[in-house]
Design an enzyme around this catalytic site. Structure first.
Site: not given
Length: 137
Positions: A11, A85, A89
């Protein structure tokens, strides 16, 4: 190389959702799963309301420290679970990516964090059933 599945929870601040998810997975799956958590913009400390909510569930995350998301952490994980998010990544072939839409506990009191904690537990239980079920006798 480990034969255990590995999970990375990500996150933004690595201070609430990902910390709670990592703690639940460690608590519920024990040593059957390798657990990591990280954030794209880590906070200075874990959210105190998340610490309190997890303490109420019998899990102490007060000593955890938010960590920065690295490419290696993703490479070393079989499953990457993002929580708000997903775009930050890195994506690698052969990895499983899940995006859990969960409210951000940042700036909220413990009463508002409890339902988030409980939803994370349900999702972690489902994940364990898929990747590391209890061995049968």
């Amino acid at each position: 190389m480990s034969d255990k599945p590995s999970v990375l929870f990500v996150c933004v601040h690595n201070a609430g959702r990902s910390q709670m998810a990592a703690a639940w997975l460690t608590h519920l799956a024990g040593d059957r799963v390798e657990v990591r958590s990280a954030g794209s913009a880590p906070a200075d400390q874990v959210n105190p309301a998340a610490v309190e909510a997890m303490r109420e569930a019998g899990i102490d995350i007060s000593a955890e420290i938010p960590k920065v998301l690295t490419v290696d952490a993703v490479k070393e994980s079989d499953v990457c679970v993002t929580m708000g998010c997903g775009d930050t990544c890195p994506v690698f072939p052969g990895k499983r990516y899940l995006d859990w839409a969960l409210d951000d506990p940042a700036g909220r009191g413990v009463a508002a964090v409890r339902p988030i904690r409980d939803e994370i537990r349900k999702r972690v239980e489902d994940l364990i059933a898929e990747i590391a079920p209890e061995p049968t006798a």
